[in-house]
Design a protein around this motif. Structure first.
Motif, mmCIF file in Angstrom:
data_model
loop_
_atom_site.group_PDB
_atom_site.id
_atom_site.type_symbol
_atom_site.label_atom_id
_atom_site.label_comp_id
_atom_site.label_asym_id
_atom_site.label_seq_id
_atom_site.Cartn_x
_atom_site.Cartn_y
_atom_site.Cartn_z
ATOM 1 N N ALA A 84 28.916 31.995 45.974
ATOM 2 C CA ALA A 84 27.546 32.179 45.499
ATOM 3 C C ALA A 84 26.561 32.187 46.669
ATOM 4 C CB ALA A 84 27.182 31.072 44.504
ATOM 5 N N GLU A 85 26.774 31.292 47.634
ATOM 6 C CA GLU A 85 25.888 31.249 48.802
ATOM 7 C C GLU A 85 26.025 32.507 49.647
ATOM 8 O OE1 GLU A 85 25.667 26.418 49.625
ATOM 9 O OE2 GLU A 85 27.395 27.583 50.338
ATOM 10 N N VAL A 86 27.246 33.019 49.738
ATOM 11 C CA VAL A 86 27.464 34.250 50.502
ATOM 12 C C VAL A 86 26.748 35.421 49.838
ATOM 13 C CG1 VAL A 86 29.181 35.951 51.221
ATOM 14 C CG2 VAL A 86 29.643 33.510 51.508
ATOM 15 N N SER A 87 26.872 35.528 48.508
ATOM 16 C CA SER A 87 26.225 36.646 47.812
ATOM 17 C C SER A 87 24.716 36.572 47.975
ATOM 18 C CB SER A 87 26.618 36.639 46.327
ATOM 19 O OG SER A 87 26.145 35.461 45.682
ATOM 20 N N GLU A 88 24.178 35.355 47.956
ATOM 21 C CA GLU A 88 22.728 35.205 48.138
ATOM 22 C C GLU A 88 22.332 35.563 49.572
ATOM 23 O OE1 GLU A 88 19.244 31.768 47.782
ATOM 24 O OE2 GLU A 88 21.283 31.372 47.057
ATOM 25 N N ALA A 89 23.127 35.087 50.558
ATOM 26 C CA ALA A 89 22.817 35.373 51.958
ATOM 27 C C ALA A 89 22.915 36.862 52.252
ATOM 28 C CB ALA A 89 23.755 34.589 52.873
ATOM 29 N N GLN A 90 23.851 37.541 51.581
ATOM 30 C CA GLN A 90 24.058 38.972 51.816
ATOM 31 C C GLN A 90 23.210 39.846 50.897
ATOM 32 O OE1 GLN A 90 25.484 38.536 54.776
ATOM 33 N NE2 GLN A 90 26.853 40.266 54.392
ATOM 34 N N ASN A 91 22.511 39.198 49.978
ATOM 35 C CA ASN A 91 21.653 39.922 49.027
ATOM 36 C C ASN A 91 22.464 40.921 48.199
ATOM 37 O OD1 ASN A 91 19.200 40.474 47.751
ATOM 38 N ND2 ASN A 91 18.713 42.144 49.182
ATOM 39 N N VAL A 92 23.625 40.439 47.726
ATOM 40 C CA VAL A 92 24.452 41.240 46.820
ATOM 41 C C VAL A 92 24.738 40.397 45.584
ATOM 42 C CG1 VAL A 92 25.507 42.563 48.691
ATOM 43 C CG2 VAL A 92 26.628 40.480 47.867
ATOM 44 N N SER A 93 25.132 41.046 44.516
ATOM 45 C CA SER A 93 25.437 40.303 43.295
ATOM 46 C C SER A 93 26.748 39.547 43.455
ATOM 47 C CB SER A 93 25.539 41.265 42.115
ATOM 48 O OG SER A 93 26.674 42.108 42.261
ATOM 49 N N GLN A 94 26.896 38.486 42.645
ATOM 50 C CA GLN A 94 28.155 37.743 42.700
ATOM 51 C C GLN A 94 29.308 38.612 42.227
ATOM 52 O OE1 GLN A 94 28.387 33.639 41.453
ATOM 53 N NE2 GLN A 94 26.163 33.363 41.604
ATOM 54 N N HIS A 95 29.035 39.560 41.348
ATOM 55 C CA HIS A 95 30.074 40.486 40.897
ATOM 56 C C HIS A 95 30.595 41.306 42.085
ATOM 57 C CE1 HIS A 95 32.244 43.336 38.383
ATOM 58 N NE2 HIS A 95 31.642 44.315 39.053
ATOM 59 N N THR A 96 29.655 41.807 42.915
ATOM 60 C CA THR A 96 30.051 42.568 44.106
ATOM 61 C C THR A 96 30.817 41.691 45.084
ATOM 62 O OG1 THR A 96 28.151 44.048 43.899
ATOM 63 C CG2 THR A 96 29.188 43.911 46.063
ATOM 64 N N ALA A 97 30.345 40.450 45.298
ATOM 65 C CA ALA A 97 31.015 39.531 46.213
ATOM 66 C C ALA A 97 32.433 39.232 45.737
ATOM 67 C CB ALA A 97 30.219 38.244 46.348
ATOM 68 N N ARG A 98 32.615 39.047 44.387
ATOM 69 C CA ARG A 98 33.959 38.786 43.864
ATOM 70 C C ARG A 98 34.871 39.998 44.051
ATOM 71 N NH1 ARG A 98 31.120 35.731 39.890
ATOM 72 N NH2 ARG A 98 30.912 37.574 38.560
ATOM 73 N N ALA A 99 34.314 41.192 43.882
ATOM 74 C CA ALA A 99 35.103 42.411 44.077
ATOM 75 C C ALA A 99 35.537 42.541 45.542
ATOM 76 C CB ALA A 99 34.285 43.630 43.655
ATOM 77 N N GLN A 100 34.632 42.194 46.453
ATOM 78 C CA GLN A 100 34.969 42.238 47.872
ATOM 79 C C GLN A 100 36.053 41.209 48.199
ATOM 80 O OE1 GLN A 100 31.176 41.597 49.718
ATOM 81 N NE2 GLN A 100 30.653 43.785 49.765
ATOM 82 N N LEU A 101 35.937 40.022 47.609
ATOM 83 C CA LEU A 101 36.922 38.978 47.864
ATOM 84 C C LEU A 101 38.291 39.390 47.338
ATOM 85 C CD1 LEU A 101 37.522 36.138 48.896
ATOM 86 C CD2 LEU A 101 36.842 35.245 46.652
ATOM 87 N N LYS A 102 38.308 40.036 46.156
ATOM 88 C CA LYS A 102 39.574 40.507 45.594
ATOM 89 C C LYS A 102 40.220 41.543 46.520
ATOM 90 C CE LYS A 102 41.558 42.516 41.384
ATOM 91 N NZ LYS A 102 41.256 43.036 40.021
ATOM 92 N N SER A 103 39.400 42.423 47.092
ATOM 93 C CA SER A 103 39.906 43.428 48.035
ATOM 94 C C SER A 103 40.442 42.765 49.307
ATOM 95 C CB SER A 103 38.801 44.421 48.387
ATOM 96 O OG SER A 103 39.238 45.347 49.359
ATOM 97 N N ILE A 104 39.745 41.717 49.756
ATOM 98 C CA ILE A 104 40.190 40.981 50.944
ATOM 99 C C ILE A 104 41.543 40.330 50.684
ATOM 100 C CG2 ILE A 104 39.700 39.028 52.472
ATOM 101 C CD1 ILE A 104 36.712 39.622 52.031
ATOM 102 N N PHE A 105 41.703 39.719 49.507
ATOM 103 C CA PHE A 105 42.983 39.098 49.158
ATOM 104 C C PHE A 105 44.115 40.124 49.227
ATOM 105 C CE2 PHE A 105 41.025 35.538 46.331
ATOM 106 C CZ PHE A 105 40.701 34.831 47.472
ATOM 107 N N ALA A 106 43.860 41.311 48.693
ATOM 108 C CA ALA A 106 44.900 42.343 48.664
ATOM 109 C C ALA A 106 45.279 42.794 50.077
ATOM 110 C CB ALA A 106 44.415 43.537 47.840
ATOM 111 N N LYS A 107 44.294 42.886 50.958
ATOM 112 C CA LYS A 107 44.547 43.382 52.309
ATOM 113 C C LYS A 107 45.175 42.331 53.221
ATOM 114 C CE LYS A 107 40.811 46.836 52.247
ATOM 115 N NZ LYS A 107 39.513 47.243 52.832
ATOM 116 N N THR A 108 44.845 41.078 52.986
ATOM 117 C CA THR A 108 45.344 40.013 53.873
ATOM 118 C C THR A 108 46.610 39.350 53.355
ATOM 119 O OG1 THR A 108 43.903 38.372 52.794
ATOM 120 C CG2 THR A 108 43.028 39.521 54.740
ATOM 121 N N GLY A 109 46.920 39.560 52.056
ATOM 122 C CA GLY A 109 48.137 38.982 51.506
ATOM 123 C C GLY A 109 48.003 37.546 51.064
ATOM 124 N N VAL A 110 46.770 37.022 50.969
ATOM 125 C CA VAL A 110 46.563 35.661 50.463
ATOM 126 C C VAL A 110 46.016 35.757 49.049
ATOM 127 C CG1 VAL A 110 46.145 34.748 52.770
ATOM 128 C CG2 VAL A 110 44.216 35.491 51.379
#
Length: 386
Positions: free
Chosen positions: A342-368
Protein backbone atom coordinates in the motif's frame (compact mmCIF):
# COMPACT_ATOMS: atom_id res chain seq x y z
CA UNK A 1 81.34 2.51 -20.42
CA UNK A 2 80.63 -1.15 -21.20
CA UNK A 3 79.49 -3.36 -18.36
CA UNK A 4 82.77 -5.22 -17.98
CA UNK A 5 84.55 -2.16 -16.58
CA UNK A 6 82.28 -1.92 -13.53
CA UNK A 7 82.81 -3.57 -10.15
CA UNK A 8 80.76 -6.42 -8.73
CA UNK A 9 79.44 -4.02 -6.08
CA UNK A 10 78.04 -1.81 -8.84
CA UNK A 11 76.40 -4.84 -10.42
CA UNK A 12 74.84 -5.92 -7.11
CA UNK A 13 73.50 -2.39 -6.63
CA UNK A 14 72.01 -2.48 -10.10
CA UNK A 15 70.31 -5.81 -9.38
CA UNK A 16 68.89 -4.32 -6.18
CA UNK A 17 67.32 -1.51 -8.19
CA UNK A 18 65.83 -4.02 -10.64
CA UNK A 19 64.20 -5.97 -7.81
CA UNK A 20 63.01 -2.76 -6.15
CA UNK A 21 61.37 -1.68 -9.41
CA UNK A 22 57.98 -3.36 -8.84
CA UNK A 23 57.62 -1.50 -5.51
CA UNK A 24 58.07 1.97 -6.99
CA UNK A 25 55.14 4.24 -7.89
CA UNK A 26 56.52 4.38 -11.42
CA UNK A 27 58.02 0.91 -11.96
CA UNK A 28 61.79 0.77 -12.43
CA UNK A 29 62.16 4.56 -12.36
CA UNK A 30 65.41 4.16 -10.40
CA UNK A 31 66.83 1.23 -12.35
CA UNK A 32 66.38 2.59 -15.87
CA UNK A 33 68.81 5.54 -15.52
CA UNK A 34 71.43 3.22 -14.04
CA UNK A 35 70.91 0.69 -16.81
CA UNK A 36 71.21 3.43 -19.44
CA UNK A 37 74.53 4.53 -17.97
CA UNK A 38 75.85 0.98 -17.75
CA UNK A 39 75.13 0.47 -21.45
CA UNK A 40 76.39 3.93 -22.42
CA UNK A 41 73.10 4.55 -24.23
CA UNK A 42 71.21 7.66 -25.22
CA UNK A 43 67.91 6.02 -24.31
CA UNK A 44 66.88 3.08 -22.14
CA UNK A 45 63.30 1.95 -22.69
CA UNK A 46 61.21 -0.66 -20.90
CA UNK A 47 58.04 -1.53 -22.80
CA UNK A 48 55.52 -3.17 -20.46
CA UNK A 49 52.65 -2.83 -22.92
CA UNK A 50 53.35 -2.07 -26.57
CA UNK A 51 51.38 0.70 -28.29
CA UNK A 52 48.40 -0.32 -30.38
CA UNK A 53 45.41 1.29 -32.00
CA UNK A 54 43.49 3.30 -29.37
CA UNK A 55 46.10 2.36 -26.76
CA UNK A 56 49.16 4.46 -25.96
CA UNK A 57 50.79 1.45 -24.37
CA UNK A 58 53.11 1.67 -21.40
CA UNK A 59 56.66 2.67 -22.28
CA UNK A 60 59.09 3.77 -19.57
CA UNK A 61 62.09 5.81 -20.74
CA UNK A 62 65.32 7.16 -19.35
CA UNK A 63 67.09 9.76 -21.52
CA UNK A 64 70.67 10.96 -21.35
CA UNK A 65 71.07 14.65 -20.52
CA UNK A 66 71.42 16.53 -23.77
CA UNK A 67 69.59 13.89 -25.80
CA UNK A 68 67.42 15.06 -28.68
CA UNK A 69 64.59 17.10 -27.11
CA UNK A 70 61.94 15.29 -29.14
CA UNK A 71 62.83 12.14 -27.22
CA UNK A 72 61.74 13.74 -23.97
CA UNK A 73 58.08 14.02 -24.90
CA UNK A 74 56.46 10.62 -25.31
CA UNK A 75 53.52 12.29 -27.03
CA UNK A 76 55.87 13.42 -29.82
CA UNK A 77 58.09 10.38 -30.18
CA UNK A 78 57.45 7.08 -28.43
CA UNK A 79 53.68 7.20 -28.49
CA UNK A 80 52.31 8.94 -31.56
CA UNK A 81 54.97 8.12 -34.13
CA UNK A 82 55.56 4.61 -32.86
CA UNK A 83 51.93 3.66 -32.43
CA UNK A 84 50.54 5.22 -35.58
CA UNK A 85 53.34 4.59 -38.05
CA UNK A 86 56.19 2.35 -37.05
CA UNK A 87 55.04 -0.33 -34.64
CA UNK A 88 54.25 -2.63 -37.58
CA UNK A 89 57.66 -1.89 -39.12
CA UNK A 90 59.69 -2.37 -35.96
CA UNK A 91 61.97 -5.42 -36.38
CA UNK A 92 62.32 -5.52 -32.61
CA UNK A 93 58.79 -6.81 -32.01
CA UNK A 94 58.33 -10.35 -30.67
CA UNK A 95 61.98 -11.18 -30.18
CA UNK A 96 62.82 -14.73 -29.12
CA UNK A 97 62.39 -14.70 -25.36
CA UNK A 98 65.51 -14.26 -23.23
CA UNK A 99 67.78 -13.86 -26.24
CA UNK A 100 69.90 -10.72 -26.60
CA UNK A 101 69.43 -9.22 -30.06
CA UNK A 102 70.94 -6.16 -31.75
CA UNK A 103 69.33 -4.30 -34.61
CA UNK A 104 72.39 -5.07 -36.75
CA UNK A 105 71.64 -8.79 -36.31
CA UNK A 106 68.51 -8.23 -38.38
CA UNK A 107 69.51 -5.45 -40.76
CA UNK A 108 72.94 -4.42 -41.93
CA UNK A 109 73.78 -0.71 -42.04
CA UNK A 110 72.76 -0.28 -45.67
CA UNK A 111 69.43 -2.07 -45.25
CA UNK A 112 68.66 -0.06 -42.16
CA UNK A 113 69.47 3.28 -43.82
CA UNK A 114 67.05 2.52 -46.67
CA UNK A 115 64.20 1.43 -44.38
CA UNK A 116 61.20 3.63 -43.55
CA UNK A 117 61.68 2.62 -39.94
CA UNK A 118 65.09 4.29 -39.83
CA UNK A 119 64.41 7.30 -42.07
CA UNK A 120 61.16 8.33 -40.37
CA UNK A 121 61.58 7.05 -36.83
CA UNK A 122 65.24 6.63 -35.80
CA UNK A 123 67.06 9.20 -37.93
CA UNK A 124 64.96 12.23 -36.82
CA UNK A 125 66.04 11.61 -33.21
CA UNK A 126 69.62 10.67 -34.14
CA UNK A 127 69.51 7.01 -33.09
CA UNK A 128 71.12 4.15 -34.98
CA UNK A 129 72.23 1.24 -32.77
CA UNK A 130 69.69 -0.74 -30.68
CA UNK A 131 70.25 -3.63 -28.28
CA UNK A 132 67.36 -5.44 -26.65
CA UNK A 133 65.88 -8.46 -24.98
CA UNK A 134 62.34 -9.70 -24.35
CA UNK A 135 61.42 -11.66 -21.25
CA UNK A 136 58.13 -12.94 -19.86
CA UNK A 137 56.67 -14.10 -16.56
CA UNK A 138 54.48 -17.22 -16.19
CA UNK A 139 51.23 -15.25 -16.28
CA UNK A 140 51.97 -13.92 -19.75
CA UNK A 141 53.22 -10.38 -19.06
CA UNK A 142 56.12 -9.52 -21.39
CA UNK A 143 58.81 -6.88 -20.77
CA UNK A 144 60.85 -5.50 -23.65
CA UNK A 145 64.09 -3.84 -22.58
CA UNK A 146 65.81 -1.67 -25.20
CA UNK A 147 68.97 0.45 -25.33
CA UNK A 148 69.58 2.95 -28.13
CA UNK A 149 72.74 4.75 -29.21
CA UNK A 150 73.71 7.33 -31.80
CA UNK A 151 75.72 6.21 -34.78
CA UNK A 152 78.84 8.00 -33.57
CA UNK A 153 78.66 6.20 -30.22
CA UNK A 154 79.50 2.88 -31.86
CA UNK A 155 77.73 -0.45 -31.87
CA UNK A 156 77.02 -2.49 -28.77
CA UNK A 157 79.84 -5.01 -28.23
CA UNK A 158 80.21 -8.46 -26.71
CA UNK A 159 80.57 -7.09 -23.20
CA UNK A 160 77.27 -5.23 -23.58
CA UNK A 161 75.55 -8.38 -24.79
CA UNK A 162 77.06 -10.43 -21.98
CA UNK A 163 75.90 -7.89 -19.39
CA UNK A 164 72.35 -7.92 -20.75
CA UNK A 165 72.37 -11.73 -20.65
CA UNK A 166 73.37 -11.57 -16.97
CA UNK A 167 70.63 -9.07 -16.20
CA UNK A 168 67.84 -10.86 -18.08
CA UNK A 169 67.03 -13.60 -15.49
CA UNK A 170 66.79 -11.00 -12.74
CA UNK A 171 64.54 -8.79 -14.85
CA UNK A 172 62.33 -11.81 -15.49
CA UNK A 173 61.99 -12.51 -11.76
CA UNK A 174 61.33 -8.86 -11.00
CA UNK A 175 58.70 -8.83 -13.76
CA UNK A 176 57.04 -11.82 -12.10
CA UNK A 177 56.89 -9.90 -8.82
CA UNK A 178 55.51 -6.84 -10.65
CA UNK A 179 52.81 -8.92 -12.34
CA UNK A 180 51.77 -10.62 -9.09
CA UNK A 181 51.59 -7.31 -7.26
CA UNK A 182 49.62 -5.70 -10.09
CA UNK A 183 47.09 -8.53 -10.20
CA UNK A 184 46.73 -8.59 -6.42
CA UNK A 185 46.22 -4.82 -6.37
CA UNK A 186 43.59 -5.02 -9.10
CA UNK A 187 41.72 -7.78 -7.27
CA UNK A 188 41.96 -5.91 -3.98
CA UNK A 189 40.61 -2.73 -5.55
CA UNK A 190 37.78 -4.67 -7.17
CA UNK A 191 36.78 -6.34 -3.89
CA UNK A 192 37.16 -3.07 -1.99
CA UNK A 193 34.90 -1.36 -4.51
CA UNK A 194 32.32 -4.12 -4.13
CA UNK A 195 32.41 -3.92 -0.33
CA UNK A 196 32.07 -0.14 -0.52
CA UNK A 197 28.81 -0.54 -2.41
CA UNK A 198 27.32 -3.12 -0.08
CA UNK A 199 25.06 -2.02 2.76
CA UNK A 200 27.54 -3.24 5.38
CA UNK A 201 30.10 -0.96 6.97
CA UNK A 202 33.47 -2.73 7.24
CA UNK A 203 36.54 -1.93 9.37
CA UNK A 204 39.84 -3.83 9.18
CA UNK A 205 42.08 -3.97 12.27
CA UNK A 206 45.64 -5.14 12.88
CA UNK A 207 46.95 -7.35 15.70
CA UNK A 208 46.91 -4.42 18.16
CA UNK A 209 43.35 -3.41 17.29
CA UNK A 210 44.57 -0.44 15.25
CA UNK A 211 42.33 0.61 12.37
CA UNK A 212 44.01 -0.24 9.06
CA UNK A 213 41.19 0.40 6.62
CA UNK A 214 37.51 1.31 6.39
CA UNK A 215 35.02 1.23 3.56
CA UNK A 216 32.96 4.30 2.70
CA UNK A 217 30.01 3.34 4.92
CA UNK A 218 32.20 2.73 7.96
CA UNK A 219 34.04 5.97 7.41
CA UNK A 220 30.73 7.88 7.40
CA UNK A 221 29.60 6.16 10.62
CA UNK A 222 32.87 6.95 12.39
CA UNK A 223 32.70 10.58 11.31
CA UNK A 224 29.22 10.87 12.86
CA UNK A 225 30.73 9.86 16.24
CA UNK A 226 27.33 8.64 17.36
CA UNK A 227 27.77 5.41 19.33
CA UNK A 228 30.91 4.33 17.47
CA UNK A 229 34.04 6.40 16.97
CA UNK A 230 37.76 6.19 16.23
CA UNK A 231 40.27 7.57 18.74
CA UNK A 232 44.03 7.28 18.32
CA UNK A 233 43.40 4.82 15.47
CA UNK A 234 41.40 2.49 17.73
CA UNK A 235 37.66 1.81 17.87
CA UNK A 236 35.66 3.00 20.85
CA UNK A 237 32.00 3.06 21.82
CA UNK A 238 30.12 5.51 24.01
CA UNK A 239 29.80 4.04 27.49
CA UNK A 240 32.70 2.75 29.58
CA UNK A 241 31.07 -0.64 30.17
CA UNK A 242 30.20 -1.15 26.51
CA UNK A 243 33.69 -0.05 25.48
CA UNK A 244 35.18 -2.65 27.85
CA UNK A 245 33.03 -5.32 26.22
CA UNK A 246 34.12 -4.16 22.76
CA UNK A 247 37.82 -4.33 23.69
CA UNK A 248 37.35 -7.79 25.22
CA UNK A 249 35.61 -8.99 22.06
CA UNK A 250 38.41 -7.57 19.88
CA UNK A 251 41.08 -9.19 22.05
CA UNK A 252 39.30 -12.56 21.87
CA UNK A 253 38.97 -12.44 18.09
CA UNK A 254 42.53 -11.22 17.51
CA UNK A 255 43.98 -13.95 19.73
CA UNK A 256 41.85 -16.50 17.89
CA UNK A 257 43.26 -15.26 14.59
CA UNK A 258 46.79 -15.61 15.90
CA UNK A 259 46.00 -19.20 16.92
CA UNK A 260 44.48 -19.90 13.50
CA UNK A 261 40.91 -20.26 14.84
CA UNK A 262 39.00 -18.51 12.08
CA UNK A 263 35.59 -19.68 13.35
CA UNK A 264 35.56 -17.46 16.45
CA UNK A 265 33.00 -14.67 16.09
CA UNK A 266 31.79 -12.04 18.55
CA UNK A 267 28.74 -9.78 18.28
CA UNK A 268 27.84 -6.55 20.02
CA UNK A 269 24.98 -4.06 19.91
CA UNK A 270 25.87 -0.37 20.15
CA UNK A 271 23.28 2.19 21.22
CA UNK A 272 23.10 5.58 19.53
CA UNK A 273 21.65 8.88 20.69
CA UNK A 274 18.98 11.18 19.22
CA UNK A 275 16.58 8.32 18.58
CA UNK A 276 18.78 6.54 16.02
CA UNK A 277 18.51 2.76 15.80
CA UNK A 278 21.21 0.66 17.46
CA UNK A 279 24.19 -0.52 15.43
CA UNK A 280 24.95 -4.23 15.19
CA UNK A 281 28.64 -5.22 15.27
CA UNK A 282 30.00 -8.59 14.19
CA UNK A 283 33.72 -9.16 14.78
CA UNK A 284 35.57 -12.05 13.19
CA UNK A 285 39.20 -13.03 12.47
CA UNK A 286 40.77 -12.51 9.06
CA UNK A 287 42.44 -15.72 7.86
CA UNK A 288 46.12 -15.26 7.05
CA UNK A 289 48.65 -17.38 5.26
CA UNK A 290 51.22 -19.38 7.21
CA UNK A 291 53.92 -16.88 6.32
CA UNK A 292 51.75 -13.78 6.32
CA UNK A 293 51.62 -13.00 10.02
CA UNK A 294 53.45 -9.94 11.18
CA UNK A 295 53.10 -6.45 12.48
CA UNK A 296 50.50 -4.16 10.92
CA UNK A 297 48.85 -7.06 9.09
CA UNK A 298 45.05 -7.43 8.74
CA UNK A 299 43.93 -9.43 11.74
CA UNK A 300 40.23 -8.78 12.45
CA UNK A 301 37.23 -7.45 10.56
CA UNK A 302 34.35 -5.52 12.14
CA UNK A 303 31.11 -5.64 10.16
CA UNK A 304 28.51 -3.03 11.14
CA UNK A 305 24.85 -3.13 10.21
CA UNK A 306 22.82 0.08 10.37
CA UNK A 307 19.05 -0.54 10.27
CA UNK A 308 18.54 3.00 9.01
CA UNK A 309 20.73 2.45 5.96
CA UNK A 310 18.70 2.15 2.79
CA UNK A 311 19.47 -0.56 0.28
CA UNK A 312 21.19 0.74 -2.84
CA UNK A 313 20.03 -1.85 -5.36
CA UNK A 314 20.23 -0.56 -8.90
CA UNK A 315 16.94 -0.45 -10.75
CA UNK A 316 18.62 -1.07 -14.10
CA UNK A 317 20.75 -3.96 -12.79
CA UNK A 318 17.79 -5.59 -11.06
CA UNK A 319 15.77 -5.29 -14.24
CA UNK A 320 18.51 -6.93 -16.30
CA UNK A 321 19.00 -9.74 -13.77
CA UNK A 322 15.35 -10.82 -13.67
CA UNK A 323 13.83 -9.28 -16.80
CA UNK A 324 11.79 -6.74 -14.83
CA UNK A 325 10.32 -3.59 -16.27
CA UNK A 326 11.53 -0.31 -14.71
CA UNK A 327 8.28 -0.04 -12.75
CA UNK A 328 8.56 -3.63 -11.50
CA UNK A 329 12.21 -3.21 -10.51
CA UNK A 330 11.39 -0.04 -8.59
CA UNK A 331 8.52 -1.78 -6.78
CA UNK A 332 10.81 -4.65 -5.77
CA UNK A 333 13.44 -2.23 -4.44
CA UNK A 334 10.88 -0.28 -2.40
CA UNK A 335 9.52 -3.50 -0.91
CA UNK A 336 13.06 -4.54 0.05
CA UNK A 337 13.37 -1.25 1.93
CA UNK A 338 10.52 -2.24 4.21
CA UNK A 339 7.59 -0.47 2.58
CA UNK A 340 4.24 -2.23 2.39
CA UNK A 341 2.48 -2.73 -0.94
CA UNK A 342 0.00 0.00 0.00
CA UNK A 343 2.84 2.40 0.83
CA UNK A 344 4.56 1.58 -2.45
CA UNK A 345 1.40 2.24 -4.48
CA UNK A 346 0.97 5.57 -2.71
CA UNK A 347 4.64 6.52 -3.20
CA UNK A 348 4.44 5.58 -6.88
CA UNK A 349 1.04 7.22 -7.34
CA UNK A 350 -0.49 4.05 -8.76
CA UNK A 351 -3.52 2.08 -7.65
CA UNK A 352 -3.12 -0.89 -5.35
CA UNK A 353 -4.65 -3.00 -8.12
CA UNK A 354 -1.79 -1.95 -10.45
CA UNK A 355 0.80 -2.56 -7.71
CA UNK A 356 -0.62 -6.07 -7.09
CA UNK A 357 -0.50 -6.82 -10.82
CA UNK A 358 3.13 -5.69 -10.94
CA UNK A 359 3.97 -7.83 -7.91
CA UNK A 360 2.31 -10.86 -9.52
CA UNK A 361 4.43 -10.30 -12.65
CA UNK A 362 7.56 -9.99 -10.49
CA UNK A 363 6.76 -13.30 -8.77
CA UNK A 364 6.44 -15.01 -12.15
CA UNK A 365 9.74 -13.62 -13.44
CA UNK A 366 11.80 -14.23 -10.31
CA UNK A 367 10.36 -17.63 -9.39
CA UNK A 368 9.31 -16.66 -5.85
CA UNK A 369 5.78 -16.79 -4.49
CA UNK A 370 5.83 -14.62 -1.37
CA UNK A 371 6.74 -11.03 -0.67
CA UNK A 372 9.24 -12.02 2.04
CA UNK A 373 11.04 -14.29 -0.43
CA UNK A 374 11.20 -11.44 -2.92
CA UNK A 375 12.75 -9.13 -0.33
CA UNK A 376 15.42 -11.73 0.49
CA UNK A 377 16.10 -12.24 -3.20
CA UNK A 378 16.66 -8.52 -3.78
CA UNK A 379 18.83 -8.11 -0.70
CA UNK A 380 21.00 -11.09 -1.65
CA UNK A 381 21.28 -10.26 -5.34
CA UNK A 382 24.25 -8.51 -6.91
CA UNK A 383 22.03 -5.59 -7.89
CA UNK A 384 23.49 -3.58 -5.02
CA UNK A 385 26.81 -3.65 -6.90
CA UNK A 386 25.32 -2.13 -10.05
Amino acid sequence: MPGGTHSSDDFEQLLGLIYDGPLEDRPWQSALPQLRERFDAQVASLVLRPPAQDDNGLILNSLRDGADESLADPNDWEVIAYREQFFALDPFINLPLNRVVALEDMLDAQELEHSDYYRHYLQPVNLFHILGIDTAEPGGMVARLRFSRRRQDGAFDRQDRALLERIAPHLQRALHIHARLSRTTSERDLYAGAVNQLAVATIILDETGRVLNTNALAKALLEERNGLLEKDQHLQVGSRELNRRLQEALTTVIRAQQRGEASVVRALRVARSDGHADLGLVIRPIPSSEWGEGQASPCAAVFISDPELRESASQNTLGELFGLTPAEANLAILLSRGLSLAEVSEAQNVSQHTARAQLKSIFAKTGVSRQAELVRLVLKSVASLG
